[in-house]
Structures are given as C-alpha cells and as structure tokens.
Design an enzyme around this catalytic site. Structure first.
Site, PDB file in Angstrom:
ATOM      1  N   HIS A 125      13.802 -24.966  15.896  1.00 43.96           N
ATOM      2  CA  HIS A 125      14.094 -25.405  17.262  1.00 43.96           C
ATOM      3  C   HIS A 125      14.426 -26.903  17.335  1.00 43.96           C
ATOM      4  O   HIS A 125      14.950 -27.368  18.341  1.00 43.96           O
ATOM      5  CB  HIS A 125      12.929 -25.053  18.200  1.00 43.96           C
ATOM      6  CG  HIS A 125      11.710 -25.909  18.053  1.00 43.96           C
ATOM      7  ND1 HIS A 125      10.588 -25.502  17.364  1.00 43.96           N
ATOM      8  CD2 HIS A 125      11.418 -27.152  18.508  1.00 43.96           C
ATOM      9  CE1 HIS A 125       9.667 -26.448  17.426  1.00 43.96           C
ATOM     10  NE2 HIS A 125      10.151 -27.467  18.103  1.00 43.96           N
ATOM     11  N   ASP A 155      10.960 -19.942  12.878  1.00 39.85           N
ATOM     12  CA  ASP A 155      11.122 -21.298  13.409  1.00 39.85           C
ATOM     13  C   ASP A 155      11.171 -22.327  12.287  1.00 39.85           C
ATOM     14  O   ASP A 155      10.607 -23.418  12.394  1.00 39.85           O
ATOM     15  CB  ASP A 155      10.015 -21.641  14.401  1.00 39.85           C
ATOM     16  CG  ASP A 155      10.336 -22.892  15.224  1.00 39.85           C
ATOM     17  OD1 ASP A 155      11.533 -23.189  15.386  1.00 39.85           O
ATOM     18  OD2 ASP A 155       9.409 -23.566  15.695  1.00 39.85           O
ATOM     19  N   GLY A 230       8.320 -33.847  19.111  1.00 35.85           N
ATOM     20  CA  GLY A 230       8.693 -34.906  18.163  1.00 35.85           C
ATOM     21  C   GLY A 230       7.933 -34.769  16.866  1.00 35.85           C
ATOM     22  O   GLY A 230       8.402 -35.166  15.809  1.00 35.85           O
ATOM     23  N   ASN A 231       6.707 -34.204  16.940  1.00 36.91           N
ATOM     24  CA  ASN A 231       5.931 -33.908  15.736  1.00 36.91           C
ATOM     25  C   ASN A 231       6.473 -32.679  15.008  1.00 36.91           C
ATOM     26  O   ASN A 231       6.203 -32.472  13.820  1.00 36.91           O
ATOM     27  CB  ASN A 231       4.467 -33.624  16.083  1.00 36.91           C
ATOM     28  CG  ASN A 231       3.575 -34.827  15.858  1.00 36.91           C
ATOM     29  OD1 ASN A 231       2.928 -35.289  16.771  1.00 36.91           O
ATOM     30  ND2 ASN A 231       3.559 -35.347  14.647  1.00 36.91           N
ATOM     31  N   SER A 232       7.172 -31.834  15.736  1.00 33.03           N
ATOM     32  CA  SER A 232       7.628 -30.576  15.163  1.00 33.03           C
ATOM     33  C   SER A 232       8.434 -30.795  13.889  1.00 33.03           C
ATOM     34  O   SER A 232       9.375 -31.590  13.862  1.00 33.03           O
ATOM     35  CB  SER A 232       8.490 -29.814  16.173  1.00 33.03           C
ATOM     36  OG  SER A 232       7.698 -29.115  17.086  1.00 33.03           O
ATOM     37  N   LEU A 284      11.402  -1.662   4.031  1.00 30.26           N
ATOM     38  CA  LEU A 284      10.559  -0.601   3.506  1.00 30.26           C
ATOM     39  C   LEU A 284      11.168   0.782   3.693  1.00 30.26           C
ATOM     40  O   LEU A 284      10.610   1.770   3.212  1.00 30.26           O
ATOM     41  CB  LEU A 284       9.181  -0.637   4.176  1.00 30.26           C
ATOM     42  CG  LEU A 284       8.381  -1.933   4.031  1.00 30.26           C
ATOM     43  CD1 LEU A 284       6.992  -1.757   4.628  1.00 30.26           C
ATOM     44  CD2 LEU A 284       8.291  -2.350   2.574  1.00 30.26           C
ATOM     45  N   GLY A 285      12.276   0.844   4.418  1.00 29.68           N
ATOM     46  CA  GLY A 285      12.919   2.145   4.619  1.00 29.68           C
ATOM     47  C   GLY A 285      12.221   3.014   5.638  1.00 29.68           C
ATOM     48  O   GLY A 285      12.240   4.249   5.522  1.00 29.68           O
TER      49      GLY A 285
END
Length: 478
Positions: A125, A155, A230-232, A284-285
């Site tokens: 993001h 993310d 801003g820390n992201s 996994l089908g």
C-alpha cells in the site's frame, strides 16, 4: 682510498640516524593521537560506554539500510459536478468544455534494503498506484526506484534501486522462535520524520486484525510500539539487529500498539516477487466452503471450526493424496482452521512443490495426509470460473454485439451463468460484459484466464460488469 671509505661510512651512519629519527617521530605522533583518542573515550560522560546497549548497537547496525520512500500518484479529475448521476449528456458536455486535469498526490512510507543488489522490501500500500518512486537513504543519497513486484493480499512489495557504490543491507532473521515479552525495535519514517526508532516488546503472536479496508489480516506480530502512517514497510528488529518482521499501519485506530508481518511468512513472498514479479500460490486442487452447523451435523462433526471440501479436481494434488469431497479440513501444518479466512491465509504461506501437512475429519475419524502443492494449471481456468464464480465467457463478436445490443467490444462476453451460483445469485446475466477482475483489466480471453487464476488466491472477488451503457462493481463470495 681508505679515507674515501671512511667518509662514505660516516655519511651512511648519519643518514640512517636521520631516517630513524623521522620514523620515531611519526610513531610518536601516532601513539600520541591514539592515546588522546583513548583518553577522550574514557573521559566521556559517566557510563557512556555502558549506555551503548544492545538496542543502540542494533540501531547503528541496521539504520543505514532503512530508507524513506516518497511516492507520487497522478490523479485525473474532471470538473463535472454531475459526475456519478448517470447522465451521459452532462458527462459529454463537461468533457468537451472542461477537459480532465491531472493532480499529483504524494505519500510517504518506509522500506528496508534486503541485499547488496538494491532490492527493497516495503508494504504494497506504500507504492500502490505510484507513478514515481523516490528513495532516500540515511546518508541523504537519493535514488529513483522501480517496482519489481507487488502483492496486495500480503501487502508486500519489492522495489529496486541501482547504485555504483555498495549499498548497506539488513540481515534477515527468523520469526518462528519469537518469544512473547522479548525486546523489539521498530525503525521507520512516521509522518515523514525520517529514521525514527521506537522500542517495545512482543505483546502477542498469531494475531488476527481487521484492517481499515475491511480485510482480515492473520498471523501478525503485535508489539507495544506505535506504528503510524509512514512507518509502514520499515523493519521490526530483534535485539541482535536481525529483521524479524515488516511493520504495517493497517490498523490506524490503534494507540500505543503496532503490528508487523512475521519475516518467515514474508520470505517466500519476497522470493516470488523478485523471481517472477508476482506470487505463485500453492494449489491443492480443491474448492472449500464455510462449515455451517447444519453441514457439520450432517457429517457427524460436533464442531463448526474448519472448512469442508466441496470439490476435489480429478488428478489434482489433494485427490492424489487421498482427500475427497466431504472431507472437513481441521488443520494445516499443525495450525487449526477456525474459518475459511484461516484456510486461505495458511495456504498462502506455501509455494508450489511444498509438502503441506493436512488433517481432515472423515467418518468420525481424523486422517492426516501430506499434499504436495503445485501451481494452478492455466488450462483449468475455464473450469475454475464455472465452478467457483458460476460463469462461462466467450469473445465479443459482431454477432454478439447485435444479439445483446452491446455498447462495447472491449472485455469478454458472459455467455453462461450457473443458476444458483455466486454470479447468478447476485444478478449477473448472460449477455453482460466482464471488464475487470479485482485490479486486473479484462480485454481478451487470455486476460480472463490469467485474472481468474490470480483471483483464486482470495476468498472473494471484485468484478466490473457492463450492462448496456453502464458499468457496475459487484463482489462475489463463492
């Protein structure tokens, strides 16, 4: 002759003495400087050496690899005050006389350089929809970055910068042995304040939270250090300066707490993003559905925690391992399944070719099997679309345009809708045009096949359907 030799010897002894004096002087200067440095060190304010705690050392070690990410997004807006009212006359009028204008929107985030080649790990993001990405290092060097790959479900994203000089990078640690109560360090750029360090402890692990976008995020590390916008994308470190998580501001109402994705979960996603530019999900089908009390009771299962297999593809990984329709999956990799979101989140942590331990309930017994996952075969996309979404599609031909009175030849024609299927229940009809699946534009059958495979990673899917002149977004939850 002897006199000449005596003179020469005397000159040699003088020269040697002069050189020796110079060497002594140089050594004396070096020794004096070193002594001054030692003296200055020991004359630092009281306990200065003791204050260089493991936290200080870890921050000094990793800070050069933490970057500030500045993105710019171009937004096109029109001056039509009637936009959204569905009146094409006003749309056309204002488009002719008031052409769209471009506006630039900037946002800030954090990232961490993970190797010397300049690959940077951050949150998806932070860079989503960015037209330009600029990266600033702690030494104020600036770089233009380009997107390598991004994954909205986890993310996470990888961007890259190129430098002629060696780049600092952080060492990846492990999150499997994280201890509740152990000290952790978060570094990032909250609110644009570069290289801000916060410390705390691990408050909880395997935490599930509801993000601002309404999605449920599972298996997160909870810490008592605030993670703000801003820390992201910044790193979460252990006391040894190893990256054990990626901080994310997905829950902005939180005060005094933060969340981080465990680095063990991120590693596989990072490897796929660098290698392929996208995440190759383990397949996994099988199709699974939510386990209701009524369904559980009919299968003799006294619990509602788990998911039930509604379809096992013939020759697929699960069928080869002995699983079949009606089996109730209660755990994956020794982790319990409470609901369908748990199932998708856990599967997302595996890649194709991984062996996955699965425990199912069948006929009153628990059965444990190992399933070797594989990538979803593209040739199964049509069958998946029919089973999962309840639709079949064709190309838009001139005959179809005339038959359904279509206003577009872009997209794919929905030629069949399963009665009672997810698409049918929400009102989609044959003759509608499919223009988009999640964030992927659909203009051809090939686009459709690729988008279906990609969308199968989630438990819900967003479609853009055009009927007549108008387009509608609908969400299906198969």
């Amino acid at each position: 002759m002897a006199r000449a030799q005596d003179t020469s010897g005397s000159h040699y002894r003088k020269s040697k003495k002069t050189v020796g004096s110079r060497q002594y002087a140089v050594c004396s200067i070096i020794f004096t400087a070193y002594s001054l440095l030692l003296t200055a060190y020991f004359l630092l304010p009281a306990h200065a050496q003791e204050r260089r705690t493991p936290v200080v050392i870890a921050v000094e070690k990793v800070s050069p690899a933490v970057v500030n990410i500045n993105t710019e997004e171009v937004i096109r807006q029109r001056a039509n005050p009637f936009t959204g009212l569905g009146d094409e006359f006003f749309d056309q009028f204002f488009q002719d006389f008031f052409p769209p204008q471009d506006y630039k929107r900037q946002s800030l985030g954090s990232g961490v350089i993970i190797n010397q080649k300049g690959y940077i790990l951050t949150n998806e993001h932070v860079i989503s929809r960015a037209s330009t990405i600029k990266v600033t290092l702690s030494d104020n060097r600036e770089f233009d970055a380009h997107l390598v790959g991004a994954d909205s479900r986890s993310d996470l994203a990888i961007i890259k910068i190129d430098s002629d000089k060696p780049l600092p990078f952080a060492q990846m640690g492990a999150s499997a042995d994280i201890m509740i109560g152990e000290s952790v360090i978060a570094i990032g750029n909250p609110f644009g304040l570069s290289h801000t360090v916060t410390t705390g402890i691990v408050s909880a692990v395997n935490r599930s939270i509801k993000g601002e976008d309404g999605r449920i995020y599972s298996d997160f590390i909870q810490i008592d250090a605030s993670i703000n916008p801003g820390n992201s994308g910044g790193p979460l470190l252990n006391i040894n300066g190893e990256v054990i998580g990626i901080n994310t501001a997905i829950y902005q109402k939180a005060e005094g707490i933060g969340f981080a994705m465990p680095i063990d979960r991120a590693k596989r996603i990072v490897n796929d993003l660098i290698k392929y530019g996208e995440v190759h999900e383990a397949w996994l089908g099988i199709f699974v559905q939510e386990l209701t009390p009524q369904i559980a009771k009919s299968f003799g299962y006294s619990n509602t925690k788990g998911v039930i297999i509604s379809k096992a593809f013939k020759g697929g990984p699960s069928e080869r391992a002995g699983l079949k329709r009606g089996d109730i999956i209660i755990s994956i990799g020794n982790k319990p399944i409470r609901a369908i979101d748990d199932y998708y989140d856990l599967i997302y942590g595996y890649g194709h070719n991984d062996k996955i331990g699965i425990t199912v309930f069948r006929d009153g017994e628990k059965i444990a099997v190992n399933v070797t996952a594989q990538a979803i075969p593209e040739e199964l996309s049509d069958e998946i679309a029919l089973e999962w979404l309840g639709i079949a599609v064709d190309e838009i031909t001139s005959k179809a345009v005339k038959k359904y009175q279509l206003f577009t030849d872009s997209g794919v024609l929905i030629s069949k809708v399963e009665k009672g299927g997810p698409a049918g229940r929400i009102g989609i009809e044959a003759g509608d045009v499919l223009r988009q699946i999640n964030q992927a534009k659909v203009e051809t059958i090939k686009d459709f096949k690729k988008a279906v495979i990609s969308a199968k990673k989630g438990s819900s899917v967003l479609l853009l359907i055009q009927r007549g002149k108008y387009g509608y977004y609908v969400t299906l939850e198969p």
